[in-house]
Design a protein around this motif. Sequence first.
Motif, short mmCIF file in Angstrom:
data_model
loop_
_atom_site.label_atom_id
_atom_site.label_comp_id
_atom_site.label_asym_id
_atom_site.label_seq_id
_atom_site.Cartn_x
_atom_site.Cartn_y
_atom_site.Cartn_z
N GLN A 41 21.64 36.37 35.90
CA GLN A 41 20.60 37.21 36.48
C GLN A 41 20.34 36.83 37.93
N ASN A 42 20.46 35.55 38.21
CA ASN A 42 20.23 35.10 39.58
C ASN A 42 21.39 35.44 40.52
N TYR A 43 22.59 35.46 39.99
CA TYR A 43 23.75 35.59 40.88
C TYR A 43 24.49 36.93 40.81
N LEU A 44 24.16 37.76 39.82
CA LEU A 44 24.87 39.04 39.69
C LEU A 44 23.94 40.19 40.02
N ASP A 45 24.52 41.27 40.57
CA ASP A 45 23.66 42.44 40.76
C ASP A 45 23.49 43.15 39.42
N LYS A 46 22.62 44.14 39.42
CA LYS A 46 22.23 44.78 38.16
C LYS A 46 23.43 45.31 37.37
N ASN A 47 24.33 46.02 38.07
CA ASN A 47 25.48 46.63 37.39
C ASN A 47 26.41 45.59 36.80
N ALA A 48 26.64 44.55 37.58
CA ALA A 48 27.55 43.51 37.12
C ALA A 48 26.94 42.82 35.89
N TYR A 49 25.67 42.53 35.96
CA TYR A 49 25.00 41.87 34.84
C TYR A 49 25.10 42.73 33.57
N LYS A 50 24.83 44.02 33.77
CA LYS A 50 24.86 44.93 32.63
C LYS A 50 26.27 44.99 32.01
N ALA A 51 27.27 45.01 32.89
CA ALA A 51 28.65 45.08 32.39
C ALA A 51 29.00 43.86 31.56
N VAL A 52 28.55 42.68 32.01
CA VAL A 52 28.85 41.47 31.24
C VAL A 52 28.13 41.52 29.89
N MET A 53 26.87 41.95 29.92
CA MET A 53 26.11 42.01 28.67
C MET A 53 26.77 42.96 27.67
N LYS A 58 28.87 44.39 22.96
CA LYS A 58 29.57 45.52 22.34
C LYS A 58 31.08 45.48 22.53
N GLY A 59 31.57 44.42 23.15
CA GLY A 59 33.01 44.30 23.35
C GLY A 59 33.57 45.32 24.34
N LYS A 60 32.70 45.83 25.23
CA LYS A 60 33.15 46.84 26.19
C LYS A 60 34.04 46.24 27.27
N LYS A 61 35.05 46.99 27.71
CA LYS A 61 35.95 46.51 28.77
C LYS A 61 35.21 46.53 30.12
N ILE A 62 35.59 45.58 30.96
CA ILE A 62 34.99 45.52 32.28
C ILE A 62 35.97 46.10 33.30
N ASP A 63 35.54 47.09 34.11
CA ASP A 63 36.52 47.65 35.04
C ASP A 63 36.68 46.78 36.28
N ARG A 64 37.78 47.05 36.99
CA ARG A 64 38.23 46.16 38.04
C ARG A 64 37.21 45.91 39.14
N GLY A 119 38.14 39.57 41.33
CA GLY A 119 38.09 40.05 39.96
C GLY A 119 39.38 39.82 39.21
N SER A 120 40.50 40.03 39.91
CA SER A 120 41.78 39.87 39.21
C SER A 120 42.02 38.40 38.86
N GLN A 121 41.48 37.51 39.67
CA GLN A 121 41.64 36.10 39.33
C GLN A 121 40.73 35.69 38.18
N PRO A 151 34.58 37.16 27.84
CA PRO A 151 33.19 37.11 28.33
C PRO A 151 32.19 36.63 27.27
N SER A 152 32.59 36.63 25.99
CA SER A 152 31.62 36.20 24.98
C SER A 152 31.43 34.68 24.96
N SER A 153 32.22 33.98 25.74
CA SER A 153 32.00 32.54 25.88
C SER A 153 31.77 32.27 27.36
N PRO A 154 30.61 31.78 27.74
CA PRO A 154 30.28 31.72 29.16
C PRO A 154 31.10 30.68 29.94
N ALA A 155 31.29 30.96 31.23
CA ALA A 155 32.00 30.02 32.10
C ALA A 155 31.13 28.78 32.30
N PHE A 156 31.78 27.67 32.60
CA PHE A 156 31.04 26.42 32.79
C PHE A 156 31.74 25.56 33.82
N ILE A 157 31.00 24.60 34.34
CA ILE A 157 31.61 23.69 35.33
C ILE A 157 31.87 22.35 34.68
#
Length: 727
Positions: A41-53, A58-64, A119-121, A151-157
């Motif tokens: 929420q802090n680092y993504l814009d609204k659309n990007a956040y929604k796409a990840v959610m 719902k297992g929806k594909k994320i476009d490029r 995105g491709s990376q 995306p169902s498993s979050p990235a981590f450092i």
Amino acid sequence: MSKARFNALRETLNRKPLKIDPVARRSDIFRQKVFDRQSMQNYLDKNAYKAVMEAIDKGKKIDRQIADNIAAGMKNWAIANGATHYTHWFQPLTGATAEKHDSFFELAPDGTVLEKFSGSQLVQQEPDASSFPNGGIRNTFEARGYTAWDPSSPAFIYGTALCIPTVFVSYTGEALDIKTPLLRSLHILDKAATAVSRYFHRDVNKVIATLGWEQEYFLIDDALYKSRPDLVMTGRTLMGHPPARGQQLDDHYFGSIPERVMAFMRDLEIESLKLGIPVKTRHNEVAPNQFELAPVFEEANLSVDHNSLLMDIMTKIARKHHFEVLLHEKPFAGINGSGKHNNWSLMTNTGINLLSPGKTPMKNLEFLVFFVNTIKAVNDNEALLRAAIASAGNDHRLGANEAPPAIISIFIGAQLTRVLNELKNVSNGKLSPQEKTDLKLNVVGKIPEILLDNTDRNRTSPFAFTGNRFEFRAVGSSANTGNPMTVLNMIVAKQLMDFKQKVDTIIAQEKLKKDEAIFNVLREYIKDSKRILFEGDGYGKAWEKEAAKRGLSNAKTTPDALKVYKTKEAQSIFNETGVLSPRELEAKYEVELEQYVMKVLIEAGVLADMTMNHVVPAALKYQQELVKTLKGLKDIDEKNFKKLAKEPLIILEQLSETTNKVSDLVRKLRKDIAQLDNKDLETKAERLAHYIKPQFDKIRACTDRLEMMIDDEIWPLTKYREMLFIR
Ligand code: ADP
Ligand code: MG
């Protein structure tokens, strides 16, 4: 004493616990290094956040284009939190984790520094992974594998790398890893379980599998570890005489956890929490130096990732504390082995645990549906579940009279046994009003919310119902839990689909009410699954006989267990559920068999070398000393020699006999191994399991006898009693 043993022991004398800064509140550090919903929420814009959610829920594909957006946000978060590299983190078929690091920073042709991560990376990457085992799939297609974001498993450092959990698939989309089939099994299970749960709740639209694992492990001082070539090379001791009383040693001896171990545990807990693993450490010690760590349960895919990550973190943090973690299922003979209990259940998006009894007859009927279907699934696919936990390491536990046996059976406790027996007597077809009331009041209505006898009874069962979940206990400590979870999800999904179809057919054709139809189907399932239910002692010989009569499989070795993958039935359930195509299943079979062969061959080599390079030379040295003693005695008093030299003569005779015998055994072992060279994989596995591995025990019997005979000053290898003591 050999220099190595002496130095190792001396080194441990100076050990001090590391100072670990206390953490005031766990919630302050929890998920500190995770790109979780809050950071998104802090680092993504609204659309990007929604796409990840939507991708997560719902297992929806994320476009490029959106992927570029997400990548940019993720990169900014990662850099702000100290990351310099990124990596696609995945779990190849071998079960370990793999990663390849790339720097965010790139040099532009004009010499300026760029921070690049697109995105491709994020979504797709081709790791240079030609050496990952893949059962021939990639070779045939002459294409390389690539990794794709899950995306169902979050990235981590982790360290300084942004880790992106990914699947690893071939160019043609075939699974080359453990996560891909796991995700597919969760998907089909969701569909099947949602459909069935709608008999009871119209508002359910998603069902997840939940998993809470309990990780057992051993700790050993790293200097002592390094002094044992067998531990370093194979993860277990191939020789060594168990201490006289093993784990029954005095309570106070092992009762309190050494401060060094406490410091390690605290450090591990803090690091795990930062990475989002919700640990609540427990430190029971069944055996000396053995510990356990368990988190709160999570969605199964995430939980599997967290277990893989934890095994990695443990190893790294342990080294900081001068420990080595042993994740092997059986590091020490004669001492309890290590497992990884998998607590598994199903949960709706509305928060209902489908395997938990409740307050109303309706909730309990729902519970019974999922309970009985799971039992039926395990009954029909017991051999597949056994295969899913097969490994060279776990072969030492299963059936070794201390761990759940190699036979899969289910423990449900007396209360539920009674309930199932009642249900077995439900009339065929339409139920009379009296019977309906009876069922409602006296059977379904009488299942208590808390099943008292189900919490911790019968530790010998490999698959136990523990009140509101099933506990798959036969999983090995070093296993990637993705494997057994995939099979369990898949067989239950298939079972629930069959169930739904049956109930719907009965409702349509026989004009029965929904409840009546359900009771009718459950009754038949209970009758069909009788053989899998077992409440007695799973460790006893009597059970082995009884299980054979019941037609349950009892595969004692990995090659035997894996054979089931070659059957038509196995191929068809994997294929029908979409979890693995026949080719993918074949690849899985090959890789797992290869792993087995590789591990046992390494053990054979190490055992032979240690015997000839360490044990036999020590025996010869001691022999020489005895000869010197004998000569001396003869010089002093030739007349009374026989009497004076009684003991050294006995020792010398036994020593020489055992040394000669073990040398012959090793020569035979080496010859037998050499003859495997040009054999195919299956023959190799078969020979290793049934002909070569039994030779290990014979060799070990000799080396352990020699250990007891030879002067401790001469014995070169660190002994059990030395390894199993932490100061
Ligand atoms: P034990 O009696 O086996 O020591 P615990 O209560 O400590 O049991 O739980 C063991 C594991 O079971 C924990 O990881 C816990 O989170 C997990 N667990 C509890 N409920 C569920 C559930 N509904 N689904 C999956 N795992 C669960
Ligand atoms: Mg448990």
